[in-house]
Design a protein around this motif. Structure first.
Motif, PDB file in Angstrom:
ATOM      1  N   GLU A 144       0.828  -1.216   0.000  1.00  0.00           N
ATOM      2  CA  GLU A 144       0.000   0.000   0.000  1.00  0.00           C
ATOM      3  C   GLU A 144       0.860   1.263   0.000  1.00  0.00           C
ATOM      4  OE1 GLU A 144      -2.047  -2.865   2.996  1.00  0.00           O
ATOM      5  OE2 GLU A 144      -0.050  -2.508   2.161  1.00  0.00           O
ATOM      6  N   LEU A 145       1.958   1.223   0.748  1.00  0.00           N
ATOM      7  CA  LEU A 145       2.815   2.405   0.863  1.00  0.00           C
ATOM      8  C   LEU A 145       3.512   2.712  -0.460  1.00  0.00           C
ATOM      9  CD1 LEU A 145       4.355   1.643   4.368  1.00  0.00           C
ATOM     10  CD2 LEU A 145       2.566   3.314   3.841  1.00  0.00           C
ATOM     11  N   TYR A 146       3.942   1.674  -1.162  1.00  0.00           N
ATOM     12  CA  TYR A 146       4.616   1.879  -2.455  1.00  0.00           C
ATOM     13  C   TYR A 146       3.644   2.429  -3.498  1.00  0.00           C
ATOM     14  CZ  TYR A 146       8.517  -0.760  -0.470  1.00  0.00           C
ATOM     15  OH  TYR A 146       9.561  -1.173   0.319  1.00  0.00           O
ATOM     16  N   TYR A 147       2.413   1.902  -3.516  1.00  0.00           N
ATOM     17  CA  TYR A 147       1.412   2.425  -4.464  1.00  0.00           C
ATOM     18  C   TYR A 147       1.116   3.899  -4.175  1.00  0.00           C
ATOM     19  CZ  TYR A 147       0.401  -2.226  -6.367  1.00  0.00           C
ATOM     20  OH  TYR A 147       0.490  -3.442  -7.004  1.00  0.00           O
ATOM     21  N   ARG A 148       1.036   4.247  -2.886  1.00  0.00           N
ATOM     22  CA  ARG A 148       0.794   5.654  -2.545  1.00  0.00           C
ATOM     23  C   ARG A 148       1.990   6.515  -2.956  1.00  0.00           C
ATOM     24  NH1 ARG A 148      -2.490   8.381   1.138  1.00  0.00           N
ATOM     25  NH2 ARG A 148      -3.945   6.673   0.715  1.00  0.00           N
ATOM     26  N   MET A 149       3.190   5.970  -2.796  1.00  0.00           N
ATOM     27  CA  MET A 149       4.388   6.708  -3.203  1.00  0.00           C
ATOM     28  C   MET A 149       4.376   6.974  -4.713  1.00  0.00           C
ATOM     29  SD  MET A 149       7.224   8.141  -2.267  1.00  0.00           S
ATOM     30  CE  MET A 149       8.293   7.524  -0.977  1.00  0.00           C
ATOM     31  N   VAL A 150       3.917   5.973  -5.475  1.00  0.00           N
ATOM     32  CA  VAL A 150       3.808   6.153  -6.939  1.00  0.00           C
ATOM     33  C   VAL A 150       2.919   7.352  -7.252  1.00  0.00           C
ATOM     34  CG1 VAL A 150       2.967   5.131  -9.088  1.00  0.00           C
ATOM     35  CG2 VAL A 150       4.212   3.710  -7.430  1.00  0.00           C
ATOM     36  N   ALA A 151       1.782   7.427  -6.547  1.00  0.00           N
ATOM     37  CA  ALA A 151       0.833   8.522  -6.781  1.00  0.00           C
ATOM     38  C   ALA A 151       1.477   9.875  -6.476  1.00  0.00           C
ATOM     39  CB  ALA A 151      -0.414   8.317  -5.928  1.00  0.00           C
ATOM     40  N   TYR A 152       2.175   9.972  -5.329  1.00  0.00           N
ATOM     41  CA  TYR A 152       2.779  11.248  -4.940  1.00  0.00           C
ATOM     42  C   TYR A 152       3.910  11.644  -5.902  1.00  0.00           C
ATOM     43  CZ  TYR A 152       0.321  10.831  -0.438  1.00  0.00           C
ATOM     44  OH  TYR A 152      -0.632  10.734   0.552  1.00  0.00           O
ATOM     45  N   LEU A 153       4.699  10.653  -6.325  1.00  0.00           N
ATOM     46  CA  LEU A 153       5.808  10.963  -7.227  1.00  0.00           C
ATOM     47  C   LEU A 153       5.306  11.413  -8.593  1.00  0.00           C
ATOM     48  CD1 LEU A 153       8.208   8.036  -6.229  1.00  0.00           C
ATOM     49  CD2 LEU A 153       8.621  10.487  -5.870  1.00  0.00           C
ATOM     50  N   PHE A 154       4.238  10.779  -9.079  1.00  0.00           N
ATOM     51  CA  PHE A 154       3.647  11.236 -10.350  1.00  0.00           C
ATOM     52  C   PHE A 154       3.121  12.654 -10.206  1.00  0.00           C
ATOM     53  CE2 PHE A 154       3.829   7.247 -12.627  1.00  0.00           C
ATOM     54  CZ  PHE A 154       3.762   7.659 -13.943  1.00  0.00           C
ATOM     55  N   ALA A 155       2.464  12.927  -9.086  1.00  0.00           N
ATOM     56  CA  ALA A 155       1.893  14.259  -8.867  1.00  0.00           C
ATOM     57  C   ALA A 155       2.983  15.322  -8.812  1.00  0.00           C
ATOM     58  CB  ALA A 155       1.084  14.265  -7.573  1.00  0.00           C
ATOM     59  N   SER A 156       4.185  14.919  -8.384  1.00  0.00           N
ATOM     60  CA  SER A 156       5.272  15.907  -8.280  1.00  0.00           C
ATOM     61  C   SER A 156       6.180  15.891  -9.508  1.00  0.00           C
ATOM     62  CB  SER A 156       6.113  15.628  -7.030  1.00  0.00           C
ATOM     63  OG  SER A 156       6.786  14.381  -7.149  1.00  0.00           O
ATOM     64  N   GLY A 157       5.809  15.086 -10.523  1.00  0.00           N
ATOM     65  CA  GLY A 157       6.556  15.072 -11.784  1.00  0.00           C
ATOM     66  C   GLY A 157       7.788  14.194 -11.777  1.00  0.00           C
ATOM     67  N   GLN A 158       7.965  13.372 -10.761  1.00  0.00           N
ATOM     68  CA  GLN A 158       9.139  12.486 -10.683  1.00  0.00           C
ATOM     69  C   GLN A 158       8.774  11.118 -11.268  1.00  0.00           C
ATOM     70  OE1 GLN A 158      11.321  12.745  -6.817  1.00  0.00           O
ATOM     71  NE2 GLN A 158       9.787  14.299  -6.267  1.00  0.00           N
ATOM     72  N   TYR A 159       8.642  11.074 -12.620  1.00  0.00           N
ATOM     73  CA  TYR A 159       8.054   9.911 -13.287  1.00  0.00           C
ATOM     74  C   TYR A 159       8.939   8.668 -13.217  1.00  0.00           C
ATOM     75  CZ  TYR A 159       5.182  13.728 -15.033  1.00  0.00           C
ATOM     76  OH  TYR A 159       4.377  14.832 -15.119  1.00  0.00           O
TER      77      TYR A 159
END
Length: 467
Positions: A409-424
């Protein structure tokens, strides 16, 4: 007239006590034989008045200076009031008069055990074993001393000896259950109690402890059966009803649990814990008014029962009365400020009341106290993310992953935050890790950022793991 002042043993100890108290009032000096003195001393001991009992011992010693039993009683009383040096001196005097008296060594061992002088205690208990005609009491004291020392393995052996001698020794059964529990040896305890029950099928204590062992292993149905046998043998066994209720709660049979909890009221006065347990059942059934009424009954009986105050808060929160719920959560927290569940509830209530700074502080307390609470980390990061503090939200999830490296769950949430901040690129790395851990939880990513469902790159990566 002289005979009036000489008092021998009487079948009615009150007679001796009355004469003794008359002597004290008159500031006189009566003579009592040793048995009469023993009766008077025991009377004050039973009344929990060690000071008066010690005064009687002083009179007894002055009239019968060569009788060991008075020094032994003196030692017992000095031990009760924590005057261990005087107690040991009294035992030394008793030993010079009657060295074969087992109680001397048992009391001395008890004192040494209290002082954590366990080797000295064991030496005294070995002497007691060599002198005692009934070694069961000595083995029981050895077991208790070994428990104090932390040697639960050794204690088990001595408790088993007690039970071999007397299968109805309830104290030994309960102490044995405690030792097995501390050692987390529930399977072994089950094996023991089943063998014990084969020999004594009508031991309600054995059935009860068997139920507790099953309960610890989360074998709730089997625990309920064992509690039922205990209740069948001893109908007024309130503790068995209560624990059966707890087992029913664990298999979500809340209505049945309520009935069982209420049955305890037939055999003992209602307790705050039982009211609280009933309140929790009604809470689980979403009957919040009933739940609240029982939680309130609980706090009337025990103002320090934090779970009951917390329960009232939960019922109010359910009704979206967040400000009121916060008041009761704080009452619970005042009684137990190290409880992460209380902090979590406060954090949630603060968030719902738009008190974001306070919510953030409360979530920090939750994860400090319980860093493996995945839900708390997710909520904590979420309120930060909602304030557009992407870097801080990523930092919170990074810290969460350090404590919970296998939580997809934590990794999936991290994916969301990184995409939102442009760190693709970083986001895709974390997506790979998440999918490696648990592909079934990939929906978490899209629930949080639905727009990512249209991202071809993400969809293609996911297909590699799901096709």
């Amino acid at each position: 007239m002289e005979d009036d002042y000489n008092f021998g043993f009487s079948d009615d100890p009150k007679f001796s006590v009355e004469r003794y108290e008359e002597m004290i009032r008159n500031k006189d000096q009566y003579f009592f034989d040793s048995q009469a003195f023993e009766g008077i001393i025991d009377f004050y001991i039973e009344k929990s008045d060690p000071v008066k009992a010690l005064q009687v011992v002083d009179y007894a010693v002055s009239q019968h200076p060569f009788i060991a039993v008075f020094y032994i009683k003196q030692a017992q009383l000095f031990t009760l009031i924590s005057q261990t040096d005087r107690a040991l001196n009294a035992l030394d005097k008793a030993q010079t008069l009657e060295a074969s008296e087992v109680d001397i060594y048992l009391i001395r061992a008890g004192i040494f055990s209290m002082l954590e002088r366990y080797n000295d205690a064991m030496s005294e208990l070995n002497i007691a074993l060599s002198l005692s005609e009934n070694s069961v009491d000595v083995h029981m004291q050895i077991a208790m001393m070994l428990q104090s020392k932390g040697d639960f393995e050794g204690a088990i052996e001595h408790l088993k000896f007690c039970l071999e001698d007397n299968m109805e020794d309830q104290d030994a059964l309960y102490e044995l259950a405690f030792c097995y529990d501390v050692l987390d040896r529930h399977e072994e305890s089950i094996e023991f109690y089943l063998q014990y029950i084969d020999s004594d099928p009508y031991s309600y204590a054995a059935w009860y402890n068997l139920g507790n062992a099953y309960h610890k292993l989360e074998l709730y149905e089997m625990a309920i059966d064992a509690y039922d046998y205990a209740i069948l043998i001893k109908e007024n066994f309130a503790s068995a009803y209560f624990n059966k209720g707890n087992a029913l709660v664990n298999i979500d049979k809340y209505e049945e649990a309520i009935k069982v909890y209420k049955e305890t009221f037939e055999f003992e006065p209602p307790s705050a814990d039982t009211y609280c347990a009933i309140g929790e059942c009604f809470e689980k059934l979403e009957q919040m008014e009933e739940a609240r009424s029982y939680y309130k009954k609980a706090v009337k009986l025990d103002r320090n029962l934090s779970d009951a105050w917390f329960g009232i808060g939960v019922t109010l929160d359910f009704e979206e009365r967040f400000f009121e719920s916060l008041h009761y959560y704080k009452k619970a927290l005042d009684l137990d400020d190290q409880n992460p569940d209380y902090w979590f509830a406060i954090a949630d209530a603060r968030y719902k009341l738009k008190q974001l700074d306070e919510a953030e502080e409360a979530y920090q307390q939750v994860v400090d106290l319980n860093p493996i609470d995945i839900e708390a980390w997710l909520d904590f990061s979420s309120i930060i993310y909602e304030q557009n503090r992407l870097s801080d939200a990523i930092g919170v999830i990074s810290e969460a992953i350090k404590h919970n490296p296998d939580a997809a769950e934590l990794y999936y949430r991290m994916v969301a935050y990184l995409f939102a901040s442009g760190q693709y690129n970083e986001a895709l790395n974390f997506l790979d890790i998440a999918l490696n851990i648990d592909t079934e939880k990939r929906h978490i990513l899209f629930e949080y950022l639905p727009q990512l469902q249209d991202n071809k790159l993400i969809v293609d990566i996911i297909k590699k793991y799901t096709t």
